[in-house]
Scaffold this motif. Structure first.
Motif, PDB file in Angstrom:
ATOM      1  N   ASN A  35       0.832  -1.204   0.000  1.00 19.88           N
ATOM      2  CA  ASN A  35       0.000   0.000   0.000  1.00 19.88           C
ATOM      3  C   ASN A  35       0.868   1.257   0.000  1.00 19.88           C
ATOM      4  O   ASN A  35       0.410   2.325   0.300  1.00 19.88           O
ATOM      5  CB  ASN A  35      -0.953  -0.010   1.197  1.00 19.88           C
ATOM      6  N   GLN A  36       2.122   1.111  -0.358  1.00 13.35           N
ATOM      7  CA  GLN A  36       3.021   2.262  -0.362  1.00 13.35           C
ATOM      8  C   GLN A  36       3.236   2.729  -1.791  1.00 13.35           C
ATOM      9  O   GLN A  36       4.283   2.545  -2.383  1.00 13.35           O
ATOM     10  CB  GLN A  36       4.332   1.886   0.300  1.00 13.35           C
ATOM     11  N   TYR A  37       2.213   3.374  -2.356  1.00 11.83           N
ATOM     12  CA  TYR A  37       2.261   3.898  -3.715  1.00 11.83           C
ATOM     13  C   TYR A  37       2.031   5.397  -3.611  1.00 11.83           C
ATOM     14  O   TYR A  37       1.158   5.856  -2.888  1.00 11.83           O
ATOM     15  CB  TYR A  37       1.163   3.259  -4.565  1.00 11.83           C
ATOM     16  N   SER A  38       2.794   6.175  -4.345  1.00 10.99           N
ATOM     17  CA  SER A  38       2.572   7.623  -4.315  1.00 10.99           C
ATOM     18  C   SER A  38       2.786   8.191  -5.707  1.00 10.99           C
ATOM     19  O   SER A  38       3.513   7.631  -6.516  1.00 10.99           O
ATOM     20  CB  SER A  38       3.514   8.300  -3.316  1.00 10.99           C
ATOM     21  N   THR A  39       2.116   9.301  -5.955  1.00 13.22           N
ATOM     22  CA  THR A  39       2.260   9.996  -7.224  1.00 13.22           C
ATOM     23  C   THR A  39       2.005  11.480  -6.973  1.00 13.22           C
ATOM     24  O   THR A  39       1.495  11.862  -5.928  1.00 13.22           O
ATOM     25  CB  THR A  39       1.271   9.451  -8.281  1.00 13.22           C
ATOM     26  N   THR A  40       2.357  12.300  -7.931  1.00 17.01           N
ATOM     27  CA  THR A  40       2.134  13.741  -7.823  1.00 17.01           C
ATOM     28  C   THR A  40       1.375  14.206  -9.053  1.00 17.01           C
ATOM     29  O   THR A  40       1.752  13.871 -10.173  1.00 17.01           O
ATOM     30  CB  THR A  40       3.474  14.502  -7.734  1.00 17.01           C
TER      31      THR A  40
END
Length: 181
Positions: A35-40
């Protein structure tokens, strides 16, 4: 008999090892979810127009006194943030013509301009003067594409020089700045 017992022990030992080996194979096929997904997503503002803003030339005293309106410019905004559109009168330049005085003492300035906006098919509202910084927040709106209410509209300028502005050929830059709120 001893040989028979040894054979049974050997078979028992082999059978005891097989379940352990089978469990090891199950671990190879495990699926692990993270669950460690990130985006900008950066703010995106798009200003487009289907027309051109033009200012007419003055031809008579009534136009000098009452002003002339520009052609309307149709603007469409798509933005993923709430936005504001600022309209600014840039540095006005002039070129002397046959009717100009030798020295321009009273040139055309931002103070001679007003603006008005309206939704696409509505009547233009009263014209609003620009502030002391040559600019004004012309319109604000909400995030969305041009189909969102208020994100497509018309802008019109009015120029009223009166008798106080020296005659000349004037070039008037109109600067539209779209920014997030």
């Amino acid at each position: 008999m001893k040989k028979g017992h040894i054979l049974l022990l050997s078979i028992g030992f082999c059978i005891g090892v097989l379940p352990a080996a089978a469990q090891g194979n199950r671990n190879i096929n495990q699926t692990i979810y993270s669950n460690q997904y990130s985006t900008t997503i950066e703010p995106l503002l798009v200003l487009s127009s289907s027309s051109t803003l033009t200012l007419p030339s003055f031809t008579n005293a009534s136009e000098l006194e009452n002003g002339l309106e520009s052609s309307p410019i149709n603007l469409a905004i798509g933005a993923n943030v709430n936005w504001k559109l600022t309209t600014e009168i840039g540095v006005i330049t002039y070129v002397l013509n046959g009717d100009s005085p030798a020295l321009i003492n009273s040139p055309l300035t931002f103070a001679n301009f007003t603006f008005s906006t309206t939704d696409v098919n509505d009547v233009f509202l009263p014209f609003t003067p620009f502030n002391i910084n040559f600019q004004a927040v012309t319109k604000t709106g909400t995030l969305g594409n041009p189909a969102v209410s208020g994100n497509t509209f018309n802008l019109k300028l009015k120029i009223t020089p009166g008798y106080e502005v020296d005659p000349a050929y004037y070039t008037v830059p109109i600067i539209l700045t779209l920014s997030g709120q």
